[in-house]
Design an enzyme around this catalytic site. Structure first.
Site, mmCIF file in Angstrom:
data_model
loop_
_atom_site.group_PDB
_atom_site.id
_atom_site.type_symbol
_atom_site.label_atom_id
_atom_site.label_comp_id
_atom_site.label_asym_id
_atom_site.label_seq_id
_atom_site.Cartn_x
_atom_site.Cartn_y
_atom_site.Cartn_z
ATOM 1 N N ASP A 1 3.154 2.841 51.312
ATOM 2 C CA ASP A 1 4.257 2.022 50.800
ATOM 3 C C ASP A 1 4.107 1.875 49.295
ATOM 4 O O ASP A 1 3.213 2.461 48.692
ATOM 5 C CB ASP A 1 4.281 0.643 51.493
ATOM 6 N N ASP B 1 3.855 -1.296 46.432
ATOM 7 C CA ASP B 1 3.679 -2.746 46.296
ATOM 8 C C ASP B 1 3.991 -3.174 44.862
ATOM 9 O O ASP B 1 3.359 -2.694 43.931
ATOM 10 C CB ASP B 1 2.229 -3.129 46.627
ATOM 11 N N ASP C 1 7.030 -3.411 49.242
ATOM 12 C CA ASP C 1 6.694 -4.833 49.281
ATOM 13 C C ASP C 1 6.912 -5.440 47.901
ATOM 14 O O ASP C 1 6.530 -4.846 46.894
ATOM 15 C CB ASP C 1 5.209 -5.029 49.673
HETATM 16 P P1 ATP Z 1 -1.328 2.193 50.944
HETATM 17 O O1 ATP Z 1 -1.475 2.994 49.706
HETATM 18 O O2 ATP Z 1 -1.468 3.001 52.166
HETATM 19 O O3 ATP Z 1 -0.106 1.334 50.951
HETATM 20 P P2 ATP Z 1 -2.661 -0.213 50.205
HETATM 21 O O4 ATP Z 1 -4.076 -0.453 49.839
HETATM 22 O O5 ATP Z 1 -1.648 -0.336 49.118
HETATM 23 O O6 ATP Z 1 -2.591 1.191 50.921
HETATM 24 P P3 ATP Z 1 -1.170 -2.274 51.604
HETATM 25 O O7 ATP Z 1 -1.095 -2.525 53.065
HETATM 26 O O8 ATP Z 1 0.086 -1.881 50.939
HETATM 27 O O9 ATP Z 1 -2.337 -1.200 51.405
HETATM 28 O O10 ATP Z 1 -1.732 -3.588 50.964
HETATM 29 C C1 ATP Z 1 -2.159 -3.706 49.632
HETATM 30 C C2 ATP Z 1 -2.963 -4.974 49.487
HETATM 31 O O11 ATP Z 1 -2.109 -6.116 49.520
HETATM 32 C C3 ATP Z 1 -3.936 -5.166 50.650
HETATM 33 O O12 ATP Z 1 -5.197 -4.674 50.305
HETATM 34 C C4 ATP Z 1 -3.998 -6.668 50.835
HETATM 35 O O13 ATP Z 1 -5.073 -7.170 50.095
HETATM 36 C C5 ATP Z 1 -2.712 -7.166 50.220
HETATM 37 N N1 ATP Z 1 -1.778 -7.640 51.256
HETATM 38 C C6 ATP Z 1 -0.999 -6.901 52.055
HETATM 39 N N2 ATP Z 1 -0.262 -7.674 52.871
HETATM 40 C C7 ATP Z 1 -0.584 -8.950 52.580
HETATM 41 C C8 ATP Z 1 -0.167 -10.239 53.062
HETATM 42 N N3 ATP Z 1 0.752 -10.344 54.022
HETATM 43 N N4 ATP Z 1 -0.738 -11.333 52.500
HETATM 44 C C9 ATP Z 1 -1.649 -11.214 51.516
HETATM 45 N N5 ATP Z 1 -2.075 -10.045 51.020
HETATM 46 C C10 ATP Z 1 -1.555 -8.925 51.542
HETATM 47 MN MN MN Z 2 0.415 -0.263 49.567
HETATM 48 MN MN MN Z 3 1.994 -3.125 51.139
#
Ligand code: ATP
Ligand code: MN
Ligand code: MN
Length: 331
Positions: A204, A206, A292
């Site tokens: 995703d 962020d 997100d």
């Molecule tokens: P990818 O590249 O696959 O998206 P990612 O490390 O960006 O991997 P995400 O699931 O997008 O993974 O989440 C990024 C970070 O945001 C997570 O490591 C977590 O710490 C934080 N996070 C995600 N969802 C929440 C939530 N609902 N509340 C608080 N923190 C969150």
């Molecule tokens: Mn992510």
């Molecule tokens: Mn995310």
């Protein structure tokens, strides 16, 4: 010969947040296997085993060299018996029987498929599995009571399980920045998550949003999402408002209480076509992407940035480290 086999022990701090974990490391073959076992343990609800395998994998990621001999594991933290056995198997045979068996099992494959659906966690996936469901087709045919989120997740399953690349994240950031600037000049959009850690692709995108003047960010998120929606770019959205500024329930979990929106956006490959698309309509020259959004006042921005940069394991370790420090200091 003796020197070759007796590599001096590497000193390794116990917490992941105390050490470097480079994106490209030297033990990918081993960590991939251990992370598969962690994932499989998670599918079975075994949180203890989940975290043990993750810890072992994380330690191997921090090593300066590839493991070629079991003696190199001496003195390393968090390499349990089970992880050691797997590592030995991999060093001796190149593959691990246990890992391969899991990967080929219907249980693992089905749990993996179901948890890959946006809005489906281990508990739901397990319930569906117990009910005999095995495929996405099964889910739709047997008219499951799906949430709106799961329906969107299944509808866009293929796109959402196609990696998002950095250049796509950058292009989406431009679209978002333009809208944010229109709604609140001076507001900032910051790319967090895996991309901020240097990953070339992710599941995703962020974004953190803030404004240098405290309080001006209030109400911004719904305006931004509304605007994106009117441009036909929102396929799904779910907004979470902060519940209570003194909310203490969040202190014991990994969740935070920032205003956020979990969305699926339509990412047009050629920007000119975007305004002609109805929400929900798909076309060949674009794709659905999970995005997100997290909005914070500037006074909380640093914490949100730390929390949303991840990885999930790093954040967990940071909390454990802080808690143990606090306890140690209190004694
Ligand atoms: P990818 O590249 O696959 O998206 P990612 O490390 O960006 O991997 P995400 O699931 O997008 O993974 O989440 C990024 C970070 O945001 C997570 O490591 C977590 O710490 C934080 N996070 C995600 N969802 C929440 C939530 N609902 N509340 C608080 N923190 C969150
Ligand atoms: Mn992510
Ligand atoms: Mn995310």
């Amino acid at each position: 010969e003796l020197l070759k086999n007796q590599v001096p022990p590497v000193s390794m701090p116990a917490y992941a947040c105390q050490r470097h974990t480079p994106l490209n490391h030297h033990n990918f073959h081993l960590t991939e296997a251990l992370e598969t076992l962690a994932e499989a343990a998670d599918f079975e609800g075994s949180q203890g085993r989940f975290i043990s395998f993750h810890r072992a994998a994380s330690v191997l990621k921090a090593l300066p060299d590839p493991i070629t001999n079991m003696s190199q594991l001496h003195g390393l933290p968090h390499i349990g018996d089970h992880s050691s056995r797997i590592i030995q198997e991999l060093l001796e045979h190149g593959v691990s029987n246990e890992v391969e068996t899991i990967k080929l099992s219907k249980r693992y494959q089905t749990m993996k498929l179901f948890t890959q659906i946006f809005g489906v966690g281990v508990k739901t996936a397990d319930r569906w599995y117990q009910e005999g469901l095995r495929t996405l087709d099964d889910l739709q045919k047997h008219s499951r009571k799906l949430t709106r989120q799961q329906e969107a997740g299944i509808h866009h399953f293929e796109d959402l399980n196609t990696p998002v690349y950095r250049h796509e994240a950058d292009a989406i950031q431009q679209i978002v920045e333009e809208v944010v600037q229109q709604m609140l000049p001076g507001a900032r959009v910051i790319l967090a998550g895996g991309f901020r850690r240097g990953k070339p692709h992710g599941h995703d995108v962020d974004f953190l949003i803030t404004h240098p003047v405290e309080g001006l960010e209030a109400g911004l998120l719904s305006k931004v999402m509304g605007r994106l929606e009117s441009q036909g770019l929102v396929l799904y959205r779910h907004t979470q408002s902060p519940k209570n500024p003194d909310n203490t329930a969040f202190q014991s979990t990994a969740m935070d209480d920032y205003e956020k929106c979990f969305s699926i956006l339509w990412f047009p490959k050629s920007p000119t076509t975007s305004s002609h698309l109805e929400a929900g309509e798909s076309s060949r020259d674009g794709k659905a992407v999970r995005v997100d959004f997290v909005v914070t006042p500037i006074s909380q921005f640093a914490f949100a940035l730390l929390g949303w940069t991840g990885s999930q394991y790093f954040e967990r370790e940071l909390r454990r480290f802080s808690l143990n420090r606090e306890e140690a200091a209190a004694e």
